[in-house]
Write a protein that holds these residues in place. Structure first.
Motif, PDB file in Angstrom:
ATOM      1  N   ARG A 364      -5.401 -12.060 -24.279  1.00  0.00           N
ATOM      2  CA  ARG A 364      -4.806 -11.194 -23.256  1.00  0.00           C
ATOM      3  C   ARG A 364      -4.733 -11.871 -21.893  1.00  0.00           C
ATOM      4  O   ARG A 364      -3.981 -11.449 -21.037  1.00  0.00           O
ATOM      5  CB  ARG A 364      -5.600  -9.893 -23.143  1.00  0.00           C
ATOM      6  CG  ARG A 364      -5.028  -8.822 -24.027  1.00  0.00           C
ATOM      7  CD  ARG A 364      -5.679  -7.507 -23.758  1.00  0.00           C
ATOM      8  NE  ARG A 364      -7.120  -7.578 -23.983  1.00  0.00           N
ATOM      9  CZ  ARG A 364      -7.932  -6.533 -23.904  1.00  0.00           C
ATOM     10  NH1 ARG A 364      -7.458  -5.361 -23.595  1.00  0.00           N
ATOM     11  NH2 ARG A 364      -9.225  -6.667 -24.129  1.00  0.00           N
ATOM     12  N   SER A 367      -1.710 -16.590 -20.130  1.00  0.00           N
ATOM     13  CA  SER A 367      -0.363 -16.227 -19.706  1.00  0.00           C
ATOM     14  C   SER A 367       0.701 -17.038 -20.433  1.00  0.00           C
ATOM     15  O   SER A 367       1.764 -16.521 -20.760  1.00  0.00           O
ATOM     16  CB  SER A 367      -0.228 -16.396 -18.199  1.00  0.00           C
ATOM     17  OG  SER A 367      -0.622 -17.702 -17.841  1.00  0.00           O
ATOM     18  N   LEU A 370       1.275 -15.283 -23.669  1.00  0.00           N
ATOM     19  CA  LEU A 370       1.943 -13.986 -23.537  1.00  0.00           C
ATOM     20  C   LEU A 370       3.418 -14.150 -23.161  1.00  0.00           C
ATOM     21  O   LEU A 370       4.257 -13.352 -23.566  1.00  0.00           O
ATOM     22  CB  LEU A 370       1.229 -13.126 -22.494  1.00  0.00           C
ATOM     23  CG  LEU A 370      -0.211 -12.755 -22.844  1.00  0.00           C
ATOM     24  CD1 LEU A 370      -0.792 -11.828 -21.792  1.00  0.00           C
ATOM     25  CD2 LEU A 370      -0.293 -12.094 -24.212  1.00  0.00           C
ATOM     26  N   ASP A 371       3.727 -15.205 -22.387  1.00  0.00           N
ATOM     27  CA  ASP A 371       5.125 -15.446 -22.013  1.00  0.00           C
ATOM     28  C   ASP A 371       6.018 -15.591 -23.235  1.00  0.00           C
ATOM     29  O   ASP A 371       7.204 -15.278 -23.183  1.00  0.00           O
ATOM     30  CB  ASP A 371       5.230 -16.737 -21.174  1.00  0.00           C
ATOM     31  CG  ASP A 371       4.752 -16.519 -19.754  1.00  0.00           C
ATOM     32  OD1 ASP A 371       4.584 -15.338 -19.378  1.00  0.00           O
ATOM     33  OD2 ASP A 371       4.532 -17.513 -19.040  1.00  0.00           O
ATOM     34  N   GLU A 374       6.170 -11.615 -24.782  1.00  0.00           N
ATOM     35  CA  GLU A 374       6.660 -10.453 -24.030  1.00  0.00           C
ATOM     36  C   GLU A 374       8.182 -10.445 -23.976  1.00  0.00           C
ATOM     37  O   GLU A 374       8.804 -11.484 -23.748  1.00  0.00           O
ATOM     38  CB  GLU A 374       6.073 -10.448 -22.618  1.00  0.00           C
ATOM     39  CG  GLU A 374       4.674  -9.881 -22.616  1.00  0.00           C
ATOM     40  CD  GLU A 374       4.009  -9.941 -21.254  1.00  0.00           C
ATOM     41  OE1 GLU A 374       3.358  -8.964 -20.889  1.00  0.00           O
ATOM     42  OE2 GLU A 374       4.130 -10.958 -20.576  1.00  0.00           O
ATOM     43  N   ASP A 375       8.750  -9.252 -24.164  1.00  0.00           N
ATOM     44  CA  ASP A 375      10.207  -9.049 -24.138  1.00  0.00           C
ATOM     45  C   ASP A 375      10.941  -9.914 -25.153  1.00  0.00           C
ATOM     46  O   ASP A 375      12.098 -10.251 -24.959  1.00  0.00           O
ATOM     47  CB  ASP A 375      10.766  -9.305 -22.731  1.00  0.00           C
ATOM     48  CG  ASP A 375      10.218  -8.302 -21.735  1.00  0.00           C
ATOM     49  OD1 ASP A 375      10.072  -7.127 -22.131  1.00  0.00           O
ATOM     50  OD2 ASP A 375       9.907  -8.688 -20.610  1.00  0.00           O
ATOM     51  N   GLN A 424       6.650  -0.432 -26.061  1.00  0.00           N
ATOM     52  CA  GLN A 424       7.526  -1.517 -25.586  1.00  0.00           C
ATOM     53  C   GLN A 424       8.369  -2.121 -26.709  1.00  0.00           C
ATOM     54  O   GLN A 424       9.478  -2.566 -26.481  1.00  0.00           O
ATOM     55  CB  GLN A 424       6.697  -2.646 -24.943  1.00  0.00           C
ATOM     56  CG  GLN A 424       6.159  -2.303 -23.578  1.00  0.00           C
ATOM     57  CD  GLN A 424       4.852  -1.530 -23.666  1.00  0.00           C
ATOM     58  OE1 GLN A 424       4.472  -1.052 -24.741  1.00  0.00           O
ATOM     59  NE2 GLN A 424       4.174  -1.396 -22.556  1.00  0.00           N
ATOM     60  N   ASP A 426       8.149  -4.942 -28.210  1.00  0.00           N
ATOM     61  CA  ASP A 426       8.329  -6.396 -28.202  1.00  0.00           C
ATOM     62  C   ASP A 426       7.225  -7.076 -29.008  1.00  0.00           C
ATOM     63  O   ASP A 426       6.382  -6.408 -29.613  1.00  0.00           O
ATOM     64  CB  ASP A 426       8.372  -6.929 -26.755  1.00  0.00           C
ATOM     65  CG  ASP A 426       7.095  -6.620 -25.993  1.00  0.00           C
ATOM     66  OD1 ASP A 426       6.239  -5.890 -26.540  1.00  0.00           O
ATOM     67  OD2 ASP A 426       6.944  -7.103 -24.854  1.00  0.00           O
ATOM     68  N   TYR A 428       4.632  -8.706 -28.059  1.00  0.00           N
ATOM     69  CA  TYR A 428       3.281  -8.450 -27.554  1.00  0.00           C
ATOM     70  C   TYR A 428       2.792  -7.075 -27.997  1.00  0.00           C
ATOM     71  O   TYR A 428       1.612  -6.910 -28.352  1.00  0.00           O
ATOM     72  CB  TYR A 428       3.279  -8.579 -26.024  1.00  0.00           C
ATOM     73  CG  TYR A 428       1.911  -8.472 -25.389  1.00  0.00           C
ATOM     74  CD1 TYR A 428       0.766  -8.912 -26.058  1.00  0.00           C
ATOM     75  CD2 TYR A 428       1.759  -7.948 -24.109  1.00  0.00           C
ATOM     76  CE1 TYR A 428      -0.480  -8.818 -25.479  1.00  0.00           C
ATOM     77  CE2 TYR A 428       0.509  -7.848 -23.514  1.00  0.00           C
ATOM     78  CZ  TYR A 428      -0.611  -8.280 -24.200  1.00  0.00           C
ATOM     79  OH  TYR A 428      -1.855  -8.176 -23.623  1.00  0.00           O
ATOM     80  N   ARG A 432      -0.594  -6.254 -30.032  1.00  0.00           N
ATOM     81  CA  ARG A 432      -1.610  -5.267 -29.615  1.00  0.00           C
ATOM     82  C   ARG A 432      -1.896  -4.276 -30.741  1.00  0.00           C
ATOM     83  O   ARG A 432      -3.039  -3.927 -31.004  1.00  0.00           O
ATOM     84  CB  ARG A 432      -1.135  -4.527 -28.368  1.00  0.00           C
ATOM     85  CG  ARG A 432      -1.115  -5.375 -27.111  1.00  0.00           C
ATOM     86  CD  ARG A 432      -1.119  -4.513 -25.848  1.00  0.00           C
ATOM     87  NE  ARG A 432       0.030  -3.637 -25.753  1.00  0.00           N
ATOM     88  CZ  ARG A 432       1.190  -3.971 -25.177  1.00  0.00           C
ATOM     89  NH1 ARG A 432       1.344  -5.168 -24.655  1.00  0.00           N
ATOM     90  NH2 ARG A 432       2.185  -3.111 -25.125  1.00  0.00           N
TER      91      ARG A 432
END
Lengths: 535, 253
Positions: A364, A367, A370-371, A374-375, A424, A426, A428, A432
């Motif tokens: 988590r 970064s 996660l990049d 995400e999305d 969301q 996506d 990520y 989760r």
């Protein structure tokens, strides 16, 4: 739909269908099975489409599976729906003579049925009128037209020699932009990947169109099960998808038990749920390790893979097999683990969950990892509804259906748990959900093991002729197994509807218009199994 | 990122001592039945119970044909007092008749560096999962000079799982043809050996040997990672083979 939303829609619980349906469609008769919570809707070729569309569009039912059977010289088509509000089932049953091989399609509205119709057309030769894309789906281009292996007269045992046919497959192209080309992936690709083929049309960076091609691994499980003993078919149920073997064996056993009205002893009920959660925990950890691998995060992947191996070893210590093969039998379980064994399981599940939490905390706050998630690989809530998506993929996009919670089968009525949901949609969000579900599985194991009833682990099953549906929430989502036995205790029809079959359908939607480097990541966050899809 | 570096260091070494020493960690293998001395009546009953026909009854007891055994444990559980003996080993790899004939000096060429291409010819996912474990810190095959490669052009060994479905027949042949000589094929899992519970049928072959020549057979449903490793070591002649059927059958037959 518009008229229905203005008026208050009538309560369409399964118990009420026998009142509602004959009023709307005088030719539809309804028989209600109060023990199994099923409304059998006997429809005609003209009413099958309006009834299904009404159940799905207005009454809020979910599509479970389409079962085609060649039985007693007639076509039996059963469209299985379930109602998450009233916790009951609606079986839309259509019968027609064998000579009549056309049925009206419902796939344009009940999009979850789209692939079911394509599969049925390919394997049975039933034409779905109004379906835009039939032919060449399960059976590839080298299979001769007009030979439908699921028909009764087709011999499953004899090798079917058709390899002499020289055929070339040309992928259909749509993109006409200057410089557009095709990037083929598979069927043999990557380090360890299940066989499947993806045709990606692109002009360079973005994947403008993705055409997945599956069923390279079609082993005809439904066909080779026919005429076999249930003992032998249980082997098939456990082994057609090794990563979720227990869940599928569980659904098969539940079909047997529902058909034969067998009560499973309380000890077996609890232990079955414990093992099912153990499998879910291991499965999700494996998918999480795969996601870490897809982004090139080596340490996290090593940690995930170590956890997976620890869970495999724990499973073998408790159940005698690393993938839970051979543990189930209709009526209960084949083994009765002693108290020492269950204590070990409890203790280790707790410790492993703590390690998993640490991994989650590490991810988590990474970064760069996660990049990449995400999305990426977006699935919107409308897609979940239209495609009838199931499992973690659906729950990451707001769809919360979970058969454990809806029908509280097995020992799930004894434990209280919330179904984790994200909105969301996506990559990520899917990660989760996987972490939350894995933690929840560990918690359910601990709580169930607090109080395991004593007694036998298996009841006797007295086989009888007939058909029944078994279902279970597999690690990847809802699975439905339809089983028909004849008087000689042989399997006449075995229909397996799997979560991977359901979710692969929407993979294209998630991955299109993202760039090439996102492809393996979306693939990993879906975490689907081709063996489970292709059967 | 430093955090991951530190986490990795802190995890320590977990790698198995195999093949230098036997690894007896619990749960490392599901085990499998072995030849057992049994009364004739019990032997008959157990042979009947086996759903895949892997048990062979003879005068003194029961033998096992590992081409068919899917360790479903029906000969071990709920059968009464006399059951099949169960071995918890994992060195299951066997050389095929083809490999013995071919007689490449594989050890000289590939003893220190071997590239492996994995191919899924209709496997259920458990075999692939076990093969994937070879790369995890517990087994870490890199330490033995084994590498997984994504392309057949670089591959010395083709590791195949699954009964070979109709649609995978041509991809399997093409992958094999794309590999440079000398090359070897390792078939892993009961499906790849005999078709397993799926084949032979209208859509599946009866194992990899129906399509391409196979050198090493690794039985099991699925074979645990160390059994696959044993098969790979066997392919480069760094270990001794096991047997496909148990001993007593040979003396009786």
């Amino acid at each position: 739909m518009a008229a229905a939303s203005v008026m208050q829609p009538p309560a369409a619980a399964w118990q009420e269908l026998h009142r509602i349906c004959p009023v709307r469609w005088p030719k539809v008769s309804v028989r209600t099975d109060h023990t199994r919570h099923i409304a059998h809707l006997m429809v005609t070729p003209a009413t099958v489409r309006p009834v299904c569309l009404w159940l799905f569009g207005e009454a809020g039912y979910h599509f479970a599976t389409l079962v085609a059977e060649e039985f007693d010289g007639t076509w039996h088509l059963t469209y299985v729906f379930y109602d998450p509000a009233s916790h009951g089932w609606a079986y839309v049953e259509l019968r027609q003579p064998l000579a009549q091989t056309s049925v009206i399609s419902i796939g344009d509205t009940v999009h979850a049925a789209d692939w079911h119709e394509r599969e049925t057309e390919d394997l049975f030769g039933l034409r779905f009128e109004g379906h835009p894309k039939l032919g060449e789906f399960v059976l590839h281009e080298n299979w001769p037209e007009g030979i439908n292996p699921m028909r009764k007269q087709f011999d499953a045992r004899a090798p079917f020699a058709h390899h002499q046919q020289k055929t070339v497959w040309e992928p259909p192209t749509i993109v006409e932009a200057p410089g557009a080309f095709i990037m083929p992936i598979g069927p043999v690709y990557s380090d360890f990947a299940e066989s499947a083929h993806f045709v990606i049309e692109t002009t360079g960076e973005d994947m403008l169109r993705v055409l997945p091609r599956f069923f390279y691994k079609y082993r005809g499980v439904e066909k080779i099960a026919e005429g076999q003993t249930t003992e032998r078919v249980l082997l098939l149920a456990e082994r057609f998808s090794g990563s979720s073997a227990f869940a599928h064996g569980f659904a098969f056993c539940r079909a047997m038990e529902s058909l034969c009205e067998t009560g499973v002893p309380p000890r077996a009920r609890v232990l079955r749920s414990v093992f099912a959660e153990l499998e879910r925990l291991r499965h999700h950890v494996a998918v999480i390790a795969g996601i870490c691998a897809s982004t090139g995060l080596a340490v996290a992947q090593a940690q995930g893979a170590s956890l997976e191996e620890d869970l495999l070893r724990l499973t073998a210590q408790v159940c005698g097999h690393r993938y839970l093969f051979g543990v189930l039998k209709p009526g209960g379980l084949t083994l009765a683990p002693d108290a020492r064994c269950l204590d070990l399981l409890r203790e280790r599940a707790h410790a492993l969950n703590l390690r998993l939490e640490k991994l989650y905390a590490g991810l988590r706050y990474s970064s760069s990892f996660l990049d990449r998630l995400e999305d990426v690989g977006l699935i919107r809530a409308e897609v979940v509804k239209a495609f009838g998506l199931v499992g973690p993929v659906a729950r990451a996009s707001g769809g919360a259906a979970d058969l454990r919670k809806l029908f509280r089968y097995g020992a799930y009525e004894q434990v209280d748990f919330a179904v984790p949901t994200e909105t969301q949609g996506d990559g990520y969000a899917r990660l989760r959900i996987l972490f939350q579900e894995a933690a929840q599985s560990a918690a359910i194991i601990e709580r169930l093991l607090d109080d395991v009833p004593d007694g036998p682990v298996c009841a006797e099953v007295i086989p009888r002729a007939g058909a029944a549906l078994g279902f279970a929430e597999a690690p990847l989502g809802a699975t439905f197994h339809w089983l028909r036995l004849d008087a000689a205790e042989r399997v006449q029809r075995y229909r397996i509807s799997t979560p991977s079959f359901r979710n692969w359908h929407a993979f294209r939607v998630a991955v299109e218009h993202f760039s090439f480097q996102d492809f393996p990541i979306v693939l990993a966050t879906f975490g689907l199994s081709n063996a489970e899809c292709d059967r | 990122m430093f955090n991951w570096f530190y986490t990795g260091l802190k995890a320590g070494i977990r790698t198995t001592p195999y093949p230098k020493k036997a690894d007896m960690a619990p749960g490392i293998s599901p085990g499998r039945p072995r030849a057992t001395r049994l009364d004739a009546q019990v032997a008959e009953a157990l042979t009947m119970r086996c759903p895949t026909g892997a048990l062979i009854k003879h005068q003194g007891g029961v033998d096992v044909d590992y081409r068919h055994c899917v360790h479903c444990a029906r000969c071990r559980r709920n059968t009464g007092t006399q059951v099949m003996d169960w071995s918890q080993d994992y060195d299951w790899g066997v050389l095929s008749a083809h490999a013995e004939r071919a007689g490449h000096r594989f050890r000289d060429i590939f003893g220190r560096s071997l590239h492996i291409r994995f191919l899924d010819a209709g496997a259920c996912g458990a075999c692939m999962s076990e093969a994937r474990q070879l790369n995890n810190p517990y087994y870490n095959i890199h330490r033995l000079g084994f590498f997984i490669t994504p392309t057949p052009r670089d591959a010395d060994i083709l590791l195949v799982a699954g009964p070979v479905t109709d649609a995978m027949r041509i991809p399997l042949q093409k992958t094999y043809a794309a590999m440079p000589e000398p090359k070897r094929v390792v078939a892993m899992g009961v499906c790849a050996l005999s078709g397993g519970v799926f084949g032979p049928s209208f859509i599946s072959a009866g194992g990899v040997a129906d399509v391409i020549p196979v050198d090493v057979l690794v039985p099991g449903c699925p074979p645990p990672p160390l059994a696959i490793l044993h098969g790979l070591l066997l392919a480069v002649e760094r270990t001794m083979p096991s047997r496909l059927t148990t001993h007593a059958a040979e003396t009786e037959a």
